[in-house]
Design an enzyme around this catalytic site. Structure first.
Site, PDB file in Angstrom:
ATOM      1  CB  CYS A   1      -0.929  -0.026   1.063  1.00 59.44           C
ATOM      2  SG  CYS A   1      -2.514   0.924   0.897  1.00 59.44           S
ATOM      3  CG  HIS A   2      -0.399   5.119   1.294  1.00 53.65           C
ATOM      4  ND1 HIS A   2      -1.770   4.370   1.305  1.00 53.65           N
ATOM      5  CD2 HIS A   2      -0.811   6.257   0.581  1.00 53.65           C
ATOM      6  CE1 HIS A   2      -2.654   5.095   0.619  1.00 53.65           C
ATOM      7  NE2 HIS A   2      -2.061   6.270   0.203  1.00 53.65           N
TER       8      HIS A   2
END
Length: 181
Positions: free
Chosen positions: A114-115
């Site tokens: 993800c991030h």
């Protein structure tokens, strides 16, 4: 896969407040179930606040070690979970950035979802690398010299990456396999 494929392996999870809970918990369980010893590394002692969908407070997790007191030499692999505020805080901490950079430069396995790739961007280790991530940080990865693909899980050398919590089953299976190699 046997339940002991990672026996003797020491794995760090680098996270702080704002970590997406499922992206911390499921990879941790996967590597622990495969026999690894897992250490939650963070910026400060105490507990970190996990989140659900970035906005709902979830559980807290006790920090095992602070990044200022560890090095990549202490571990065999690294997991970088996401959540937007977690990597955003990590990438402005010089010791956290150096910790991540040291893993990549030593060619130790790094799982990122993800991030979480924001910390890799800040560590300046994505030149010529291919990975996937949450859509909103793909421009940052490209600007750091990386190539982004939209796939469930991507392996490029020592990096294993996934896009979001929906990819966790594939991500968890791949990091166990990759960390065991």
């Amino acid at each position: 896969m046997t339940t002991e494929t990672l026996t003797g392996r020491r794995i760090a999870i680098l996270a702080t407040d704002g970590v997406e809970q499922v992206e911390l918990v499921q990879p941790r369980e996967a590597v622990e179930n495969a026999g690894a010893t897992v250490t939650l590394v963070s910026l400060d002692h105490g507990d970190i606040q996990a989140m659900e969908s970035d906005v709902h407070a979830a559980d807290t997790f006790t920090v095992d070690r602070v990044v200022a007191d560890v090095s990549a030499d202490d571990f065999d692999a690294l997991i970088l979970p996401g959540g937007t505020t977690n990597p955003d805080q990590l990438r402005v901490d010089a010791e956290a950035v150096e910790f991540v950079r040291a893993f990549v430069q030593a060619r130790k396995p790094v799982g990122v979802i993800c991030h979480g790739a924001w910390t890799l961007v800040e560590a300046d280790v994505l030149q010529g690398r291919t990975l996937t991530s949450y859509p909103s940080i793909r421009t940052d990865i490209r600007n750091a010299g990386g190539t982004v693909v939209d796939e469930e899980v991507v392996v490029d050398g020592n990096l294993v990456s996934s896009r979001n919590p929906d990819d966790l089953p594939a991500f968890c299976a791949k990091i166990v396999e990759h960390f065991a190699a």
